[in-house]
Design a protein around this motif. Structure first.
Motif, PDB file in Angstrom:
ATOM      1  N   GLY A   1       0.820  -1.201   0.000  1.00 28.24           N
ATOM      2  CA  GLY A   1       0.000   0.000   0.000  1.00 28.24           C
ATOM      3  C   GLY A   1       0.853   1.249   0.000  1.00 28.24           C
ATOM      4  N   ARG A   2       0.190   2.385   0.103  1.00 25.12           N
ATOM      5  CA  ARG A   2       0.894   3.668   0.143  1.00 25.12           C
ATOM      6  C   ARG A   2       1.508   3.887   1.527  1.00 25.12           C
ATOM      7  NH1 ARG A   2      -0.144   6.535  -4.346  1.00 25.12           N
ATOM      8  NH2 ARG A   2      -1.918   5.884  -5.630  1.00 25.12           N
ATOM      9  N   PRO A   3       2.597   4.657   1.584  1.00 28.45           N
ATOM     10  CA  PRO A   3       3.319   4.794   2.855  1.00 28.45           C
ATOM     11  C   PRO A   3       2.463   5.259   4.026  1.00 28.45           C
ATOM     12  CG  PRO A   3       4.656   5.625   1.062  1.00 28.45           C
ATOM     13  CD  PRO A   3       3.322   5.311   0.469  1.00 28.45           C
ATOM     14  N   VAL A   4       1.628   6.282   3.837  1.00 29.89           N
ATOM     15  CA  VAL A   4       0.818   6.761   4.962  1.00 29.89           C
ATOM     16  C   VAL A   4      -0.104   5.657   5.456  1.00 29.89           C
ATOM     17  CG1 VAL A   4      -0.981   8.379   5.675  1.00 29.89           C
ATOM     18  CG2 VAL A   4       0.938   9.191   4.300  1.00 29.89           C
ATOM     19  N   GLU A   5      -0.768   4.965   4.532  1.00 31.07           N
ATOM     20  CA  GLU A   5      -1.702   3.912   4.914  1.00 31.07           C
ATOM     21  C   GLU A   5      -0.990   2.786   5.654  1.00 31.07           C
ATOM     22  OE1 GLU A   5      -3.151   2.860   1.117  1.00 31.07           O
ATOM     23  OE2 GLU A   5      -4.444   4.618   0.898  1.00 31.07           O
TER      24      GLU A   5
ATOM     25  N   ARG B   1      12.383  13.086   4.835  1.00 26.77           N
ATOM     26  CA  ARG B   1      12.293  13.175   3.382  1.00 26.77           C
ATOM     27  C   ARG B   1      13.063  12.021   2.749  1.00 26.77           C
ATOM     28  NH1 ARG B   1      10.527  17.147   0.330  1.00 26.77           N
ATOM     29  NH2 ARG B   1      10.354  18.463   2.177  1.00 26.77           N
ATOM     30  N   GLY B   2      12.462  11.359   1.769  1.00 24.78           N
ATOM     31  CA  GLY B   2      13.137  10.285   1.058  1.00 24.78           C
ATOM     32  C   GLY B   2      13.947  10.835  -0.106  1.00 24.78           C
ATOM     33  N   LEU B   3      15.152  10.308  -0.288  1.00 25.15           N
ATOM     34  CA  LEU B   3      16.030  10.822  -1.331  1.00 25.15           C
ATOM     35  C   LEU B   3      16.524   9.735  -2.287  1.00 25.15           C
ATOM     36  CD1 LEU B   3      18.186  13.271   0.807  1.00 25.15           C
ATOM     37  CD2 LEU B   3      16.415  13.868  -0.838  1.00 25.15           C
ATOM     38  N   GLY B   4      16.304   8.483  -1.950  1.00 30.25           N
ATOM     39  CA  GLY B   4      16.811   7.423  -2.807  1.00 30.25           C
ATOM     40  C   GLY B   4      15.918   6.223  -2.705  1.00 30.25           C
ATOM     41  N   GLY B   5      16.323   5.105  -3.320  1.00 37.90           N
ATOM     42  CA  GLY B   5      15.486   3.914  -3.244  1.00 37.90           C
ATOM     43  C   GLY B   5      14.117   4.218  -3.794  1.00 37.90           C
ATOM     44  N   PHE B   6      13.132   4.262  -2.922  1.00 39.59           N
ATOM     45  CA  PHE B   6      11.777   4.640  -3.325  1.00 39.59           C
ATOM     46  C   PHE B   6      11.632   6.143  -3.131  1.00 39.59           C
ATOM     47  CE2 PHE B   6      11.555   0.226  -2.323  1.00 39.59           C
ATOM     48  CZ  PHE B   6      10.765  -0.292  -3.326  1.00 39.59           C
ATOM     49  N   THR B   7      12.161   6.920  -4.041  1.00 37.58           N
ATOM     50  CA  THR B   7      12.122   8.377  -3.916  1.00 37.58           C
ATOM     51  C   THR B   7      10.677   8.834  -3.774  1.00 37.58           C
ATOM     52  OG1 THR B   7      14.104   8.598  -5.249  1.00 37.58           O
ATOM     53  CG2 THR B   7      12.728  10.555  -4.999  1.00 37.58           C
ATOM     54  N   GLY B   8      10.417   9.636  -2.760  1.00 38.78           N
ATOM     55  CA  GLY B   8       9.070  10.139  -2.523  1.00 38.78           C
ATOM     56  C   GLY B   8       8.300   9.326  -1.512  1.00 38.78           C
ATOM     57  N   ALA B   9       8.833   8.178  -1.087  1.00 40.58           N
ATOM     58  CA  ALA B   9       8.075   7.350  -0.156  1.00 40.58           C
ATOM     59  C   ALA B   9       7.955   7.994   1.215  1.00 40.58           C
ATOM     60  CB  ALA B   9       8.731   5.972  -0.008  1.00 40.58           C
ATOM     61  N   LEU B  10       8.935   8.785   1.612  1.00 38.59           N
ATOM     62  CA  LEU B  10       8.876   9.443   2.912  1.00 38.59           C
ATOM     63  C   LEU B  10       9.084  10.945   2.761  1.00 38.59           C
ATOM     64  CD1 LEU B  10      10.777   6.908   5.177  1.00 38.59           C
ATOM     65  CD2 LEU B  10       8.352   7.399   5.170  1.00 38.59           C
ATOM     66  N   LEU B  11       8.372  11.544   1.826  1.00 40.06           N
ATOM     67  CA  LEU B  11       8.420  12.987   1.660  1.00 40.06           C
ATOM     68  C   LEU B  11       7.724  13.657   2.829  1.00 40.06           C
ATOM     69  CD1 LEU B  11       7.662  13.286  -2.156  1.00 40.06           C
ATOM     70  CD2 LEU B  11       9.881  13.455  -1.032  1.00 40.06           C
ATOM     71  N   GLY B  12       7.883  14.985   2.899  1.00 36.80           N
ATOM     72  CA  GLY B  12       7.288  15.708   3.999  1.00 36.80           C
ATOM     73  C   GLY B  12       5.804  15.476   4.145  1.00 36.80           C
ATOM     74  N   ALA B  13       5.088  15.341   3.039  1.00 37.36           N
ATOM     75  CA  ALA B  13       3.651  15.124   3.112  1.00 37.36           C
ATOM     76  C   ALA B  13       3.336  13.806   3.801  1.00 37.36           C
ATOM     77  CB  ALA B  13       3.038  15.154   1.715  1.00 37.36           C
ATOM     78  N   VAL B  14       4.169  12.801   3.590  1.00 37.43           N
ATOM     79  CA  VAL B  14       3.960  11.519   4.249  1.00 37.43           C
ATOM     80  C   VAL B  14       4.246  11.634   5.740  1.00 37.43           C
ATOM     81  CG1 VAL B  14       4.734   9.116   4.384  1.00 37.43           C
ATOM     82  CG2 VAL B  14       4.389  10.195   2.164  1.00 37.43           C
TER      83      VAL B  14
END
Length: 271
Positions: free
Chosen positions: A74-78, A95-108
């Protein structure tokens, strides 16, 4: 015993979060559960490798720590909100920077901190301080009371001083600008209220040195400045009583965006 859960994504930011989470699990004498979220079957192998690598590093660096790992679908928040229902703490990078870029961004980070059933700690990529106080924002609400209890417990585990910080300004009190004499009177009342709020927790944690700070000004600016050398900044997820408006979600969000130290967002069980 429920675990400390850390959300990872293969980035340097989440690696730092995993290290902080492992150290906190040791302090709590709790197991560590490493979780990566994946909603793309094409990335399944990558996800398995990333979470396994992080878990193995935690085991190697923290001998004796019980470490488990999981790929959540599922999505990271869920995924992380589901994990929070059984966890004593959720930790993630800012903040995510590699691997799954965007998985742990500020919004998450913000989404998990807002919705999680347990406290959430967001760790920036920079290495957190290993000394300095625990700083907690107080506003007289039940939310800040829960945050204050969390902060005292954290300070006791760290062996650190505690800074109980309360900001105020005329707008938050629904007054027109106050004359200097009235400002002194209001600030005196707030100082007495803050002392009362910490009194029983001081008795419960006699080894924690407490510093009470009352400051006129914006709470986000004041908190982030007070926490510039802190080991941890603790805030409630929103304010509901006392000096209404000081610790609404916008202040917790402001702390997450601007503080350089790890930030713990503590949710009132009734909210």
């Amino acid at each position: 015993m429920s675990a400390v859960v850390v959300g990872v994504d293969g980035s340097d930011s989440s690696a730092r979060a995993a290290e902080w989470a492992a150290e906190e699990a040791e302090r709590r004498h709790a197991p560590l559960h490493v979780v990566i979220a994946n909603d793309d079957p094409m990335r399944a192998d990558h996800a398995e490798e990333a979470v396994r690598r992080t878990a193995n590093r935690c085991r190697a660096d923290h001998l004796g720590l019980a470490v488990t790992s999981e790929v959540g679908t599922g999505r990271p928040v869920e995924v992380l909100v589901r994990q929070s229902a059984e966890a004593q703490l959720v930790v993630l990078g800012a903040r995510g920077l590699g691997g799954f870029t965007g998985a742990l961004l500020g919004a998450v980070s913000l989404g998990v901190a807002t919705r999680a059933a347990c406290p959430v700690v967001v760790v920036r990529k920079d290495v957190p301080a290993t000394s300095g106080p625990v700083v907690v924002g107080v506003d007289g609400s039940e939310h800040s009371r829960v945050a204050l209890e969390f902060a005292f417990d954290a300070a006791a585990r760290f062996g650190a001083d505690l800074v109980a910080f309360q900001a105020w300004h005329e707008e938050s009190l629904l007054y027109a600008p106050l004359a200097p004499s009235f400002r002194d009177e209001v600030e005196g009342k707030i100082r007495r209220s803050l002392t009362e709020a910490t009194a029983d927790l001081r008795d419960k944690h006699p080894d924690v040195v407490v510093h009470e700070v009352v400051q006129r000004g914006h709470p986000v600016a004041g908190l982030t400045d007070a926490a510039r050398d802190a080991r941890l900044l603790v805030v409630g997820n929103r304010g509901m009583g006392g000096f209404r408006g000081l610790f609404l979600g916008s202040v917790a969000a402001g702390a997450l965006h601007h503080a350089q130290c790890p930030v713990a967002v503590v949710r009132n069980a009734d909210s």
